[in-house]
Motif scaffolding. Structure first.
Motif, short mmCIF file in Angstrom:
data_model
loop_
_atom_site.label_atom_id
_atom_site.label_comp_id
_atom_site.label_asym_id
_atom_site.label_seq_id
_atom_site.Cartn_x
_atom_site.Cartn_y
_atom_site.Cartn_z
N ASN A 23 0.81 -1.23 0.00
CA ASN A 23 0.00 0.00 0.00
C ASN A 23 0.84 1.27 0.00
O ASN A 23 0.32 2.36 -0.26
CB ASN A 23 -0.97 0.00 1.18
N LEU A 26 2.29 1.36 -4.13
CA LEU A 26 1.38 1.73 -5.23
C LEU A 26 1.25 3.25 -5.42
O LEU A 26 1.43 3.74 -6.53
CB LEU A 26 0.02 1.06 -5.04
N SER A 93 -6.25 0.72 -6.50
CA SER A 93 -5.29 1.81 -6.37
C SER A 93 -5.05 2.56 -7.66
O SER A 93 -4.40 3.61 -7.65
CB SER A 93 -3.95 1.27 -5.90
N PRO A 122 -16.78 4.13 -2.92
CA PRO A 122 -16.95 5.24 -3.87
C PRO A 122 -15.70 6.12 -3.93
O PRO A 122 -14.79 5.97 -3.11
CB PRO A 122 -18.13 6.02 -3.27
N LEU A 125 -14.94 11.49 -2.50
CA LEU A 125 -14.01 12.38 -1.77
C LEU A 125 -12.83 12.75 -2.66
O LEU A 125 -12.34 13.89 -2.62
CB LEU A 125 -13.51 11.71 -0.49
N HIS A 126 -12.38 11.80 -3.49
CA HIS A 126 -11.28 12.08 -4.42
C HIS A 126 -11.72 13.19 -5.38
O HIS A 126 -10.99 14.17 -5.61
CB HIS A 126 -10.93 10.85 -5.28
N PHE A 161 -14.02 12.36 5.80
CA PHE A 161 -13.51 11.11 6.39
C PHE A 161 -12.05 11.02 5.94
O PHE A 161 -11.73 11.35 4.79
CB PHE A 161 -14.31 9.90 5.85
N PRO A 162 -11.14 10.57 6.82
CA PRO A 162 -9.71 10.54 6.42
C PRO A 162 -9.41 9.40 5.45
O PRO A 162 -8.71 8.44 5.80
CB PRO A 162 -8.99 10.39 7.76
N SER A 163 -9.94 9.50 4.26
CA SER A 163 -9.74 8.46 3.23
C SER A 163 -8.27 8.40 2.82
O SER A 163 -7.65 9.43 2.51
CB SER A 163 -10.61 8.80 2.01
N VAL A 164 -7.74 7.19 2.79
CA VAL A 164 -6.34 7.00 2.41
C VAL A 164 -6.15 7.41 0.94
O VAL A 164 -5.27 8.21 0.60
CB VAL A 164 -5.94 5.51 2.63
N GLY A 165 -6.99 6.86 0.07
CA GLY A 165 -6.85 7.13 -1.36
C GLY A 165 -7.06 8.59 -1.70
O GLY A 165 -6.32 9.17 -2.51
C1 UD1 Z 1 -6.76 1.93 1.44
C2 UD1 Z 1 -5.98 0.64 1.38
C3 UD1 Z 1 -6.82 -0.52 1.90
C4 UD1 Z 1 -7.35 -0.20 3.28
C5 UD1 Z 1 -8.05 1.15 3.31
C6 UD1 Z 1 -8.46 1.59 4.69
C7 UD1 Z 1 -4.47 0.87 -0.47
C8 UD1 Z 1 -4.10 0.43 -1.83
N1 UD1 Z 1 -5.59 0.37 0.03
O1 UD1 Z 1 -7.89 1.76 0.59
O2 UD1 Z 1 -6.00 -1.68 1.95
O3 UD1 Z 1 -8.28 -1.21 3.67
O4 UD1 Z 1 -7.18 2.17 2.77
O5 UD1 Z 1 -7.37 1.65 5.54
O6 UD1 Z 1 -3.77 1.63 0.16
N2 UD1 Z 1 -14.72 6.30 0.95
C9 UD1 Z 1 -15.76 7.08 0.49
N3 UD1 Z 1 -15.51 7.96 -0.51
C10 UD1 Z 1 -14.28 8.11 -1.07
C11 UD1 Z 1 -13.21 7.32 -0.58
C12 UD1 Z 1 -13.44 6.43 0.42
O7 UD1 Z 1 -16.89 6.97 0.97
O8 UD1 Z 1 -14.13 8.95 -1.99
C13 UD1 Z 1 -14.96 5.31 2.01
C14 UD1 Z 1 -14.74 3.89 1.48
O9 UD1 Z 1 -15.89 3.39 0.84
C15 UD1 Z 1 -14.42 3.13 2.74
C16 UD1 Z 1 -13.68 4.16 3.59
O10 UD1 Z 1 -14.01 5.44 3.03
O11 UD1 Z 1 -15.61 2.74 3.39
C17 UD1 Z 1 -12.17 3.97 3.58
O12 UD1 Z 1 -11.68 4.14 2.27
P1 UD1 Z 1 -10.21 4.65 1.94
O13 UD1 Z 1 -9.54 5.10 3.21
O14 UD1 Z 1 -10.29 5.61 0.83
O15 UD1 Z 1 -9.53 3.30 1.47
P2 UD1 Z 1 -8.75 3.02 0.14
O16 UD1 Z 1 -7.83 4.16 -0.18
O17 UD1 Z 1 -9.67 2.54 -0.89
#
Ligand code: UD1
Length: 437
Positions: A23, A26, A93, A122, A125-126, A161-165
């Motif tokens: 992770n 990527l 990713s 989804p 957020l991106h 939400f602190p989304s990783v992606g």
């Molecule tokens: C990354 C990791 C994955 C890990 C996850 C949470 C990589 C390649 N993958 O995934 O292994 O399980 O972090 O630690 O690094 N969400 C939204 N809208 C968005 C983005 C996310 O609602 O635009 C929600 C997702 O549906 C999910 C939550 O936020 O329920 C976490 O997602 P996110 O932190 O973005 O995970 P990934 O980046 O997909």
């Protein structure tokens, strides 16, 4: 069809070096698109997801070569701004290429990504963060068409939400934007820190003020660098759960102990003995573990959702009732069905899994349905009585480098076989013990 065959009940003993982080690798590969030079990435694991990222880089015009676990990426001739659907669908990713391609070429055209089926995942957020930076984004027949007519502009963005992606995409898009971007409620996962280290080594100017705030001062261009990817904390935790399930005494080398503190506590509550310094961890497990009642997956530094399946597999045979609440993904209990086939007693109530520990699991023919679920089945098989046959290995190979070879070095009776067998048509049924190699 390939399968992994595990003869369970053998304690694990020995020393294992943990692979580099999938992770972290990527988004770093996506970040190479921003560089107008050559990047050397060390400790980059050879996984199917990494190979998918390399195919995207090559499609965009980069030259990529691998020597062992070192990748060299020459991005001086990036010109393409489209990514074909077939490449986008290979992994989730792939969406982080949106920020870097848009920043590098001023345009991007790609479809929604693929990846594990663990809920809706989804990308709202991106997209809203990129729009805040000045991107114009339209969706046409499933393709996202993005443009930055006046170059991306720094601004203040607060993620709901602190989304990783989404955090990764903002870092990639804002690193060479005009002006300063302040990102509030950013993800704090170690893989984000590693991406920041990589970008700064390429000439970016990114600082953190702590507690999830990132300040990205846009620079005009990024150059190449040499970077070593952090160790894979989820792979480390998976091997720890394997020791918990099968018993034994294992030393893991190349671990960042500070990245796995929240999970170490759970292993200790379950009765595992852990001794760790900064980069090495020894775990011992002897006899039946104890149940752990209050595991709740959370953004870092909380308990990682990626370790949930592995730890559940370990707790199937712990004494008492364990409870795990999955708060990050709405549908991440795919492994439960197969674990129950192996004799586990698990009930699901919404986002809560209640695990009544049984004395022993038994071997079965089971199939991995996603990456971490697949690792959980191997972990459960290692502690089970009898033989298990695990299929669906393409999921496991996305994130674990030669998992069976790693476990063999610890004395596990595990092998990969490409032979087709009658058991494959009887998924999730108990199987007879097979002869060892
Ligand atoms: C990354 C990791 C994955 C890990 C996850 C949470 C990589 C390649 N993958 O995934 O292994 O399980 O972090 O630690 O690094 N969400 C939204 N809208 C968005 C983005 C996310 O609602 O635009 C929600 C997702 O549906 C999910 C939550 O936020 O329920 C976490 O997602 P996110 O932190 O973005 O995970 P990934 O980046 O997909």
């Amino acid at each position: 069809m390939e399968k992994i065959i595990v003869h369970g009940g053998q304690p694990l003993r020995g020393t294992l070096r943990v692979q580099g982080s999938k992770n972290a690798s990527l988004p770093i590969l996506a970040a190479c698109v921003l560089s107008d030079g050559v990047c050397v990435i060390e400790n980059c694991p050879d996984l199917s997801d990494v190979r998918a990222a390399v195919r995207i880089l090559e499609h965009l015009g980069c030259t990529v070569s691998r020597a062992g676990n070192q990748l060299t990426v020459d991005s001086r001739r990036v010109s393409c701004y489209t990514i074909p659907d077939t490449l986008m669908h290979e992994m989730r990713s792939s969406i982080v290429f949106l920020g870097s391609v848009l920043a590098r070429t001023g345009k991007a055209a790609l479809c929604a990504p693929g990846g594990c089926e663990i809920g809706l995942r989804p990308i709202d957020l991106h997209l809203s963060a990129l729009r805040a930076l000045g991107a114009v984004i339209a969706e046409e027949h499933g393709t996202l068409r993005c443009e930055a007519p006046k170059k991306l502009q720094g601004t203040v963005i607060s993620l709901s939400f602190p989304s990783v992606g989404a955090t990764e995409n903002v870092l990639l898009a804002a690193a060479t934007a005009t002006g300063t971007t302040m990102l509030l409620n950013a993800a704090r996962e170690p893989e984000i820190e590693d991406l920041v280290r990589f970008l700064n080594a390429c000439g970016a100017d990114i600082t953190t003020t702590g507690e999830g705030t990132l300040v990205i001062r846009g620079v005009s261009r990024l150059h190449g660098c040499r970077h070593r990817v952090i160790p894979d904390r989820i792979a480390a935790l998976s091997f720890m759960a394997a020791v918990g399930a099968a018993g034994g005494d294992v030393v893991l080398e190349d671990v960042r102990t500070k990245h796995i503190l929240s999970v170490n506590r759970v292993f200790e509550q379950a009765g595992c003995l852990i001794e760790a310094d900064e980069h090495t961890l020894r775990i011992r497990a002897d006899g039946r573990l104890r149940a752990v009642q209050d595991i709740r997956t959370l953004p870092h530094p909380g308990f990682p959702t990626d370790a949930q399946a592995a730890v559940m597999a370990m707790l199937c045979t712990a004494k008492g009732t364990s409870v795990i609440v999955e708060t990050i993904f709405e549908n991440r209990f795919h492994h439960v069905h197969a674990l129950c086939r192996m004799g586990a007693h698990i009930r699901i109530e919404g986002r809560v899994a209640i695990i009544d520990g049984v004395e022993k699991l038994h071997g079965a023919a089971v199939s991995a349905v996603d990456l971490r679920a697949g690792a959980a089945l191997i972990i459960a098989s290692l502690g089970a009585q009898g033989t298990s046959i695990i299929t669906g290995l393409h999921h496991i190979d996305r994130g674990y480098e030669k998992i069976e070879a790693c476990l063999q070095t610890l004395g596990a009776q595990i092998e990969r076989s490409a032979e087709s067998g009658r058991q494959q048509s009887k998924q999730n049924q108990p199987v007879r013990r097979l002869p060892l190699r």
